[in-house]
Design a protein around this motif. Structure first.
Motif, PDB file in Angstrom:
ATOM      1  N   GLU A 110       0.830  -1.213   0.000  1.00 38.73           N
ATOM      2  CA  GLU A 110       0.000   0.000   0.000  1.00 38.73           C
ATOM      3  C   GLU A 110       0.860   1.257   0.000  1.00 38.73           C
ATOM      4  OE1 GLU A 110      -3.845   0.175   2.277  1.00 38.73           O
ATOM      5  OE2 GLU A 110      -2.930  -1.567   3.264  1.00 38.73           O
TER       6      GLU A 110
ATOM      7  N   THR B 118      -3.154 -13.212  -9.246  1.00 38.98           N
ATOM      8  CA  THR B 118      -3.975 -12.149  -9.833  1.00 38.98           C
ATOM      9  C   THR B 118      -3.073 -11.161 -10.545  1.00 38.98           C
ATOM     10  OG1 THR B 118      -3.933 -10.843  -7.790  1.00 38.98           O
ATOM     11  CG2 THR B 118      -5.839 -12.277  -8.121  1.00 38.98           C
TER      12      THR B 118
ATOM     13  N   LEU C 268      -3.588  -7.284 -11.931  1.00 37.01           N
ATOM     14  CA  LEU C 268      -4.457  -6.118 -12.016  1.00 37.01           C
ATOM     15  C   LEU C 268      -3.777  -5.038 -12.845  1.00 37.01           C
ATOM     16  CD1 LEU C 268      -5.500  -5.805  -8.243  1.00 37.01           C
ATOM     17  CD2 LEU C 268      -6.595  -7.170 -10.036  1.00 37.01           C
TER      18      LEU C 268
ATOM     19  N   GLU D  81      -5.746   3.967  -9.118  1.00 43.64           N
ATOM     20  CA  GLU D  81      -6.783   2.943  -9.218  1.00 43.64           C
ATOM     21  C   GLU D  81      -6.309   1.633  -8.596  1.00 43.64           C
ATOM     22  OE1 GLU D  81      -9.027   0.276 -12.666  1.00 43.64           O
ATOM     23  OE2 GLU D  81      -7.876   2.049 -13.245  1.00 43.64           O
ATOM     24  N   LEU D  82      -5.069   1.257  -8.868  1.00 48.90           N
ATOM     25  CA  LEU D  82      -4.530   0.030  -8.285  1.00 48.90           C
ATOM     26  C   LEU D  82      -4.472   0.132  -6.762  1.00 48.90           C
ATOM     27  CD1 LEU D  82      -1.607  -0.889 -10.721  1.00 48.90           C
ATOM     28  CD2 LEU D  82      -3.866  -1.946 -10.573  1.00 48.90           C
TER      29      LEU D  82
ATOM     30  N   ALA E 187      -6.421   1.886  -4.835  1.00 46.29           N
ATOM     31  CA  ALA E 187      -7.786   1.778  -4.324  1.00 46.29           C
ATOM     32  C   ALA E 187      -8.258   0.325  -4.320  1.00 46.29           C
ATOM     33  CB  ALA E 187      -8.727   2.641  -5.167  1.00 46.29           C
ATOM     34  N   ARG E 188      -7.906  -0.437  -5.352  1.00 51.54           N
ATOM     35  CA  ARG E 188      -8.333  -1.838  -5.423  1.00 51.54           C
ATOM     36  C   ARG E 188      -7.632  -2.676  -4.356  1.00 51.54           C
ATOM     37  NH1 ARG E 188      -8.173  -3.442 -11.759  1.00 51.54           N
ATOM     38  NH2 ARG E 188      -9.199  -5.342 -10.976  1.00 51.54           N
TER      39      ARG E 188
ATOM     40  N   ALA F 295      -9.239  -1.864  -1.003  1.00 56.61           N
ATOM     41  CA  ALA F 295     -10.615  -2.351  -0.882  1.00 56.61           C
ATOM     42  C   ALA F 295     -10.705  -3.858  -0.688  1.00 56.61           C
ATOM     43  CB  ALA F 295     -11.414  -1.942  -2.119  1.00 56.61           C
ATOM     44  N   ASP F 296      -9.646  -4.589  -1.018  1.00 53.55           N
ATOM     45  CA  ASP F 296      -9.693  -6.055  -0.975  1.00 53.55           C
ATOM     46  C   ASP F 296      -8.518  -6.591  -0.169  1.00 53.55           C
ATOM     47  OD1 ASP F 296      -9.814  -8.757  -1.377  1.00 53.55           O
ATOM     48  OD2 ASP F 296      -9.846  -8.670  -3.569  1.00 53.55           O
TER      49      ASP F 296
ATOM     50  N   GLN G  46      -5.878  -8.768  -1.789  1.00 52.37           N
ATOM     51  CA  GLN G  46      -4.891  -8.168  -2.671  1.00 52.37           C
ATOM     52  C   GLN G  46      -3.712  -7.562  -1.901  1.00 52.37           C
ATOM     53  OE1 GLN G  46      -4.843  -8.610  -5.856  1.00 52.37           O
ATOM     54  NE2 GLN G  46      -6.814  -9.658  -5.855  1.00 52.37           N
TER      55      GLN G  46
END
Length: 275
Positions: free
Chosen positions: A169, A197, A199, A205-206, A208-209, A212-213, A216
């Protein structure tokens, strides 16, 4: 006098054990000993293939001390293999000191190629790979990491990084700040493993994804970041970085002139004063 042995640099799987090559298995089964970053990990790999060989620990803390002893064994006629915990040895892993010492002693050093997380990520990223720069792991401390990224912001080549779960992060956030939130990137996680995975999107955007998960934020990561496509933009980014550094020590006009000369950026774009 005995004929010197060979030091084999053997790539091992980064996840899926089916990726090991027939040649890698042949070499690992025939050498006198295997130099391993973590002998417990390598013992598990050998056990999976019903293989047993003497293991020698070789890691960043003992490599320099061990190199001379291992070269002596090679000179006496033994053949050794060098493996890392996963993938191709020496790619963000220890081993170069042993290789250098062996080559200096006239020992044959032979690669047994195979899996490499950086190359695997590049192959699926859909980002230009004709020119790329492998940056490995970024510094753990935030200040040093941000300084490294600032120096890379104007890089026209595709950038490839490794990152750990507990810093993914922070690194994505620092990249978005240094490169811009819309800079195209690919985040490859757990390549060749069960929860693989890949992405893609802008850096913001990455981030945020990932935020959120929780899934990940687990595993091992390779980040592939697009370089600056436009040469003028690259020069301007680097010019502004240099101007920011130089203006702390020089008058603004002189700082802008020198930054422009070093970067190729227009001086007036860096400083609007008279020349």
């Amino acid at each position: 006098m005995d004929k010197p042995g060979t030091l084999h640099i053997v790539a091992t799987p980064i996840g899926n054990l089916g990726d090991i090559s027939a040649r890698a298995l042949e070499v690992l089964g025939s050498v006198d000993a295997i130099c391993a970053e973590d002998t417990r990990h390598t013992r598990q790999l050998l056990s999976h293939f019903a293989m047993e060989r003497p293991l020698l620990a070789l890691h960043q803390h003992n490599e320099e001390a061990q190199a001379d002893q291992l070269v002596a064994r090679l000179q006496a006629g033994e053949s050794l293999a060098l493996v890392s915990d996963a993938g191709t040895p020496l790619v963000s892993d220890p081993g170069f000191r042993l290789v250098r010492a062996a080559r200096a002693a006239g020992i044959r050093v032979s690669p047994v190629p195979g899996a490499c997380a950086a190359i695997a990520a590049l192959s699926v990223a859909g980002i230009a790979s004709d020119r790329f720069a492998f940056e490995g792991f970024l510094p753990a401390k935030a200040g040093a990491r941000r300084e490294r990224l600032a120096r890379l912001a104007a890089e026209p080549r595709t950038l490839v990084f490794y990152e750990s779960a507990h810093r993914i992060e922070e690194s994505l956030g620092d990249m978005a700040a240094a490169f811009g939130p819309d800079r195209r990137a690919v985040l490859a996680r757990e390549l060749t493993k069960l929860f693989e995975t890949v992405l893609d999107g802008g850096l913001a955007e990455l981030l945020a994804r990932v935020q959120a998960d929780p899934n990940q934020r687990k595993g091992e990561f390779v980040l592939v970041v697009e370089g600056v496509v436009d040469e003028a933009e690259s020069q301007l980014i680097e010019g502004r970085r240099l101007y920011g550094k130089l203006s702390a020590h020089l008058p603004p006009s002189a700082a802008a002139k020198l930054a422009a000369e070093l970067s190729g950026a227009p001086r007036k774009a860096l400083y609007g004063g008279d020349s």
